[in-house]
Every structure is written in structure tokens, then in C-alpha cells.
Write a protein that holds these residues in place. Structure first.
Motif, PDB file in Angstrom:
ATOM      1  N   ASP A   3       1.618   0.670   1.130  1.00  0.00           N
ATOM      2  CA  ASP A   3       0.970   0.770  -0.293  1.00  0.00           C
ATOM      3  C   ASP A   3      -0.213   1.381  -0.679  1.00  0.00           C
ATOM      4  O   ASP A   3      -0.688   1.775  -1.750  1.00  0.00           O
ATOM      5  CB  ASP A   3       1.252  -0.784  -0.156  1.00  0.00           C
ATOM      6  CG  ASP A   3       2.032  -1.469  -0.593  1.00  0.00           C
ATOM      7  OD1 ASP A   3       3.600  -0.380  -1.305  1.00  0.00           O
ATOM      8  OD2 ASP A   3       2.514  -2.554  -0.755  1.00  0.00           O
ATOM      9  N   PHE A   4      -1.268   0.965  -0.048  1.00  0.00           N
ATOM     10  CA  PHE A   4      -2.574   1.543  -0.764  1.00  0.00           C
ATOM     11  C   PHE A   4      -2.732   2.787  -0.580  1.00  0.00           C
ATOM     12  O   PHE A   4      -3.483   2.898  -1.888  1.00  0.00           O
ATOM     13  CB  PHE A   4      -3.885   0.656   0.355  1.00  0.00           C
ATOM     14  CG  PHE A   4      -3.955  -0.584   0.156  1.00  0.00           C
ATOM     15  CD1 PHE A   4      -4.554  -1.334  -0.715  1.00  0.00           C
ATOM     16  CD2 PHE A   4      -3.255  -1.740   1.703  1.00  0.00           C
ATOM     17  CE1 PHE A   4      -4.887  -2.864  -0.674  1.00  0.00           C
ATOM     18  CE2 PHE A   4      -3.138  -2.765   1.134  1.00  0.00           C
ATOM     19  CZ  PHE A   4      -4.066  -3.248   0.218  1.00  0.00           C
ATOM     20  N   ILE A   7      -1.167   3.960  -3.467  1.00  0.00           N
ATOM     21  CA  ILE A   7      -1.816   3.962  -5.029  1.00  0.00           C
ATOM     22  C   ILE A   7      -2.896   4.930  -4.710  1.00  0.00           C
ATOM     23  O   ILE A   7      -3.832   5.629  -5.516  1.00  0.00           O
ATOM     24  CB  ILE A   7      -2.654   2.330  -4.988  1.00  0.00           C
ATOM     25  CG1 ILE A   7      -2.343   1.153  -4.479  1.00  0.00           C
ATOM     26  CG2 ILE A   7      -4.366   2.296  -5.690  1.00  0.00           C
ATOM     27  CD1 ILE A   7      -2.583  -0.210  -4.415  1.00  0.00           C
ATOM     28  N   ILE A  11      -3.658   7.385  -7.708  1.00  0.00           N
ATOM     29  CA  ILE A  11      -5.423   6.868  -8.558  1.00  0.00           C
ATOM     30  C   ILE A  11      -5.401   8.554  -8.651  1.00  0.00           C
ATOM     31  O   ILE A  11      -5.724   9.413  -9.583  1.00  0.00           O
ATOM     32  CB  ILE A  11      -6.014   6.350  -8.359  1.00  0.00           C
ATOM     33  CG1 ILE A  11      -5.707   5.350  -8.041  1.00  0.00           C
ATOM     34  CG2 ILE A  11      -7.728   7.096  -8.402  1.00  0.00           C
ATOM     35  CD1 ILE A  11      -6.733   4.074  -7.275  1.00  0.00           C
ATOM     36  N   GLY A  35       5.088   9.298  -8.852  1.00  0.00           N
ATOM     37  CA  GLY A  35       5.278   7.977  -8.352  1.00  0.00           C
ATOM     38  C   GLY A  35       6.881   7.600  -8.508  1.00  0.00           C
ATOM     39  O   GLY A  35       7.113   7.664  -6.930  1.00  0.00           O
ATOM     40  N   MET A 299       6.057   1.889 -11.815  1.00  0.00           N
ATOM     41  CA  MET A 299       4.890   0.898 -10.926  1.00  0.00           C
ATOM     42  C   MET A 299       5.849   0.140 -10.261  1.00  0.00           C
ATOM     43  O   MET A 299       6.205  -0.604  -9.251  1.00  0.00           O
ATOM     44  CB  MET A 299       4.228   0.438 -11.565  1.00  0.00           C
ATOM     45  CG  MET A 299       2.586   0.720 -11.782  1.00  0.00           C
ATOM     46  SD  MET A 299       1.790   1.476 -10.096  1.00  0.00           S
ATOM     47  CE  MET A 299       0.355   2.599 -10.570  1.00  0.00           C
ATOM     48  N   LEU A 304       5.152  -1.856  -6.430  1.00  0.00           N
ATOM     49  CA  LEU A 304       3.691  -2.102  -5.345  1.00  0.00           C
ATOM     50  C   LEU A 304       2.922  -3.560  -6.328  1.00  0.00           C
ATOM     51  O   LEU A 304       2.216  -4.503  -6.016  1.00  0.00           O
ATOM     52  CB  LEU A 304       2.653  -0.725  -6.313  1.00  0.00           C
ATOM     53  CG  LEU A 304       2.511   0.595  -6.027  1.00  0.00           C
ATOM     54  CD1 LEU A 304       1.623   1.417  -6.513  1.00  0.00           C
ATOM     55  CD2 LEU A 304       1.982   0.005  -3.945  1.00  0.00           C
ATOM     56  N   LEU A 308       1.421  -6.562  -4.153  1.00  0.00           N
ATOM     57  CA  LEU A 308       0.231  -6.587  -3.829  1.00  0.00           C
ATOM     58  C   LEU A 308       0.024  -8.576  -4.386  1.00  0.00           C
ATOM     59  O   LEU A 308      -0.520  -8.801  -3.761  1.00  0.00           O
ATOM     60  CB  LEU A 308      -0.730  -6.461  -5.064  1.00  0.00           C
ATOM     61  CG  LEU A 308      -1.015  -4.526  -4.425  1.00  0.00           C
ATOM     62  CD1 LEU A 308      -1.514  -3.687  -6.073  1.00  0.00           C
ATOM     63  CD2 LEU A 308      -1.714  -4.319  -3.361  1.00  0.00           C
ATOM     64  N   LEU A 333      -4.960  -3.820 -11.543  1.00  0.00           N
ATOM     65  CA  LEU A 333      -3.691  -3.471 -12.209  1.00  0.00           C
ATOM     66  C   LEU A 333      -4.726  -3.267 -13.544  1.00  0.00           C
ATOM     67  O   LEU A 333      -3.083  -2.351 -13.890  1.00  0.00           O
ATOM     68  CB  LEU A 333      -2.836  -4.847 -12.205  1.00  0.00           C
ATOM     69  CG  LEU A 333      -2.218  -4.257 -12.284  1.00  0.00           C
ATOM     70  CD1 LEU A 333      -1.566  -4.141 -10.898  1.00  0.00           C
ATOM     71  CD2 LEU A 333      -1.183  -5.981 -11.707  1.00  0.00           C
ATOM     72  N   PHE A 336      -4.205   0.647 -14.754  1.00  0.00           N
ATOM     73  CA  PHE A 336      -3.118   1.658 -15.288  1.00  0.00           C
ATOM     74  C   PHE A 336      -2.159   1.072 -15.800  1.00  0.00           C
ATOM     75  O   PHE A 336      -0.676   1.654 -16.193  1.00  0.00           O
ATOM     76  CB  PHE A 336      -2.414   1.737 -13.045  1.00  0.00           C
ATOM     77  CG  PHE A 336      -3.857   1.943 -12.704  1.00  0.00           C
ATOM     78  CD1 PHE A 336      -3.519   3.198 -12.030  1.00  0.00           C
ATOM     79  CD2 PHE A 336      -4.497   0.720 -11.547  1.00  0.00           C
ATOM     80  CE1 PHE A 336      -4.639   4.117 -11.230  1.00  0.00           C
ATOM     81  CE2 PHE A 336      -5.025   1.344 -10.121  1.00  0.00           C
ATOM     82  CZ  PHE A 336      -5.025   3.127 -10.579  1.00  0.00           C
TER      83      PHE A 336
END
Length: 433
Positions: A3-4, A7, A11, A35, A299, A304, A308, A333, A336
Motif C-alpha cells: 500500500d505504501f 501511495i 504522490i 491509479g 482510491m 487504500l 489504512l 488523507l 488527496f
């Protein structure tokens, strides 16, 4: 895929588009498309079309262009000048003087609009030119307006509170009542910051107007009568149940046109200019909202926010550290997603954890509004920053930098809210709803 890592890739994509000079709304939509194409099985094309159409045709958003038009009409009348003429005698001895009109104006208008963007844009249309003309420094004018505009979410009515109330199955009326004291408290914090800044920088504050007697101040306050009547008509129509927020916005436009006509400033040229100004500003905001809505969908399909939220729930934190981690989580969060999307995507997972920690759900609703407010002044998806960038023609990093003190003041307000929960729970407990 981790997941990271996802992200991180999103970004990089987001800031890559922004660095390339792509419009913010298109940047958000482009990042969402990447995405969805790379990390989900849902075809991105039809999802983009459906989502952007849904975001653009929402009846709830109809109030926004109407309030923006109201602000444009008022901007072209003597009303903004009258507002300052009426308030100036009472603010002359207050450190910071007319800078407080940003906070006072936003606090009053917040009770009308329920929208951070509409509050920021409408009050900005009146205060930005006047404060610039009187010699107040741009960084303080823009920064305090960005922060004070967030009061549109906290002082009821508030769309965020309605969404949270439905998700958490708590009384929306109690949430509205609970937002009053924290909203006034935050406004006082902003005004306190202005006073401290003025004490430390006396040379940057323009000289006070000539001293007046109490009778003269009251006489000057007659200039506030049109503003008060307009606010009373909009607020009264909402709280009496006669009109919805959208209908009240239409009443505000009609009232602005009547005031403009009575002042002799309404002609075809000003009418056309007000419509064009409101259309340009709304199109900018609507494109950002549409892009943010598609990014929210993307998302959601990637999973995500839910992943999280589940991770936070599994940490087994104490009540205080749970609040701190949730504050950081929602701030990240908010870089985004828009506020409503943040609430919708995470409440189902977080509420059982919050209840297990013994946190009052009414209090938690006000906490959520606070952290959503912070997201309004954090790049890259801080709507107040975009609104002010469009209005002032300043670049986004500058707007974000001058708004940073307001962000930290909101963090301080959340900590006070945690240690003094009665700010949010006192009124709902003592009122029959």
C-alpha cells in the motif's frame, strides 16, 4: 503491491503533473486514472465519465455558484466599503485592526453557507481589495482568510456534519448545536493570533482612523444595516425552515441585487461582470471538485483508505494516542481527498474502534470536522488554497506558506478540544433535541 508503494507512486504522479503546470482539477483526475488503470480491475474511462458527471450535476453544489454570485454582486456595490466603514470604528483599538474583518466576516457567513469554499470566496471578494487598498500586508490578509474560511465547515449548518451524522447514526441536530462553541472558540484563536502578530509587528499595521465618540461609532454602524438585513434574510430563511441552503443562496442573490439597485451601482455592465466573475470562479472550483471526486473513487477501488483505517484499528492505542494518530491520518488523507469523501470512506471501519476506546460520537464528529478543516489549507488538495490562488493570482506554494500558521492553530484547537471535551458536548447535553 504494498500500500505504501502505491501511495508513493500516486504522490509522484500528483506532484509531477503539478510541476508540469497541469491544471489542478486535471491533475487530480489524471492521478486517479493512473491509479485505477494500474491497481484496479475497473475500467477507468467509464468510471471517469460517470463520476465527473455526477460531481458536476449534484444539486447540493447548486448553492455554491449562487453564493459566489452573491459575493461578486456585493463586491461591485458599496457594501464591502460600508462593511469596513461600519466595523472600523469598533476595531481601531484592537491590535490588528481591520484584519479581524476576515475572521468576523467568515464566522458570520459560515452560519449562512455551510461551505468552506463559498465562505472563503465570498468574504474574500469583499475584504481582499479593501485591505490591500488600506495597506495591510498580503501574507496576513491571505493567510487569515484561508484559515477563517474553514469556519464554513464548523459553524452550522455543515454538510460534513450531515454526512457524519448519517454514517455514525447520531443526531444531526445535536452535531449542529455541538459545533457552535468550537466554531466561536476557533474564531477567537484566529483573532488572538492576529493580535499577537500586531503586537510583534506594529510597523506593519496601518494607522488607525480618527478617534470617534461612542455616539459617532453607533452612527457609523448604520452602514452595517444592509449587510445585517441581507444576512438576516439568508439565515432566517434557513433556520425558520422556509428555505434550504440552495434556496437561501438564491434569496441572497436577490437581496444583493436589490441592495445594488438601491445603491445605484446596478447596471448592465456590473450585472454582466458579476455573472462572468462568479462563472469563472465556480468553473475553477467545480473542475477541482470533479477531479477530487474521481480520485476518491479511484482510491476506493484500490482500497487504500480502508486498508489504512484497518491498520490504525489494529494498533491497540490509548484514547489520546488514537486521536493523535487519527489526526495525522486524516491530515495525510486530506492531501488527496475532499472532506466528504474522507468521512464516507473511513467511518465504517473507524467507528467501532472509536466506540471501543470510549470516545463520545458527538465529540468525535466535531473532531472530524476540525481535521477536515485542516485539509482545506494543506496542499495539494486544499480547496481554500486553490480558491485564494485563483482570486489573488498568487502561486500555490505562497498561499500554503502564509496559511501554515492557521493550520498549526487548528492543531492547537484540536488538542484543547481533547482536554476540554465540554466545548463540544456541553450544549448538546443541556438542550432538548
Amino acid at each position: 503491491m504494498n500500500d505504501f508503494l502505491i501511495i508513493g507512486l500516486l504522490i509522484v504522479s500528483l506532484f509531477g503533473f503539478l510541476a508540469g503546470g497541469v491544471w489542478v482539477g486535471l491533475t487530480l483526475a489524471g492521478t486517479a486514472w493512473i491509479g485505477m488503470e494500474l491497481f484496479s480491475t475497473r475500467p477507468a474511462g467509464d468510471a471517469m465519465a460517470i463520476t465527473i458527471w455526477g460531481a458536476s450535476s449534484s444539486w447540493t453544489l447548486t448553492a455554491l455558484p449562487l453564493f459566489l454570485w452573491m459575493g461578486e454582486i456585493l463586491f461591485r456595490t458599496r457594501l464591502s466599503q460600508d462593511l469596513f466603514t461600519g466595523l472600523a470604528p469598533w476595531l481601531n483599538k484592537l491590535p490588528g485592526r481591520l484584519l479581524h474583518t476576515n475572521v468576523i466576516g467568515c464566522a458570520i457567513f459560515a452560519a449562512v453557507s455551510g461551505s468552506s469554499a463559498a465562505t472563503c470566496a465570498t468574504i474574500g471578494k469583499m475584504t481582499l481589495p479593501e485591505l490591500k487598498k488600506r495597506g495591510y500586508p498580503d501574507n496576513m490578509v491571505i493567510g487569515t482568510l484561508a484559515g477563517a474560511g474553514t469556519l464554513g465547515l464548523l459553524i452550522p449548518p455543515s454538510i460534513i456534519m450531515i454526512v457524519y451524522g448519517v454514517a455514525a447514526e447520531v443526531s444531526i441536530a445535536k452535531l449542529f448545536i455541538a459545533g457552535i462553541l468550537p466554531g466561536l472558540f476557533l474564531a477567537l484563536i484566529f483573532m488572538g493570533y492576529i493580535m499577537i502578530w500586531a503586537w510583534r509587528n506594529p510597523g506593519l499595521v496601518p494607522a488607525a482612523d480618527a478617534e470617534m465618540t461612542f455616539r459617532q461609532k453607533v452612527y457609523q454602524s448604520r452602514n452595517l444595516i444592509p449587510v445585517m438585513l441581507l444576512i438576516a434574510s439568508v439565515l432566517g430563511s434557513i433556520y425558520s425552515g422556509v428555505a434550504t441552503a440552495t434556496e437561501a443562496a438564491a434569496i441572497g442573490v436577490l437581496g444583493s441585487l436589490i441592495i445594488s439597485a438601491l445603491q445605484g451601482s446596478l447596471n448592465w455592465s456590473t450585472f454582466k461582470a458579476s455573472m462572468q466573475g462568479a462563472t469563472r470562479l465556480y468553473c475553477m472550483i467545480a473542475l477541482i471538485l470533479a477531479g477530487a471526486q474521481f480520485l476518491t473513487l479511484s482510491m476506493g477501488y484500490i482500497g487504500l483508505p480502508r486498508a489504512l483505517a484497518e491498520w490504525i484499528g489494529s494498533l491497540g492505542l490509548s484514547q489520546f494516542w488514537l486521536i493523535i494518530v487519527l489526526m495525522v491520518f486524516f491530515i495525510i488523507l486530506g492531501c488527496f481527498l475532499d472532506g466528504i469523501s474522507m468521512v464516507v470512506l473511513t467511518m465504517g471501519v473507524l467507528l467501532p474502534t472509536v466506540q471501543a476506546a470510549g470516545i463520545d460520537l458527538i465529540w468525535f464528529g466535531i473532531f472530524i470536522v476540525f481535521v477536515v478543516e485542516m485539509a482545506q489549507v494543506t496542499p495539494p488538495v486544499g480547496f481554500n488554497l486553490f480558491v485564494l490562488a485563483g482570486m489573488t493570482k498568487r502561486d500555490l506554494p505562497y498561499i500554503a506558506r502564509v496559511s501554515l500558521p492557521m493550520f498549526f492553530l487548528m492543531v492547537f484547537a484540536v488538542l484543547v478540544l481533547y482536554f476540554v471535551p465540554e466545548l463540544a458536548t456541553l450544549l448538546p447535553q443541556h438542550m432538548k433535541l
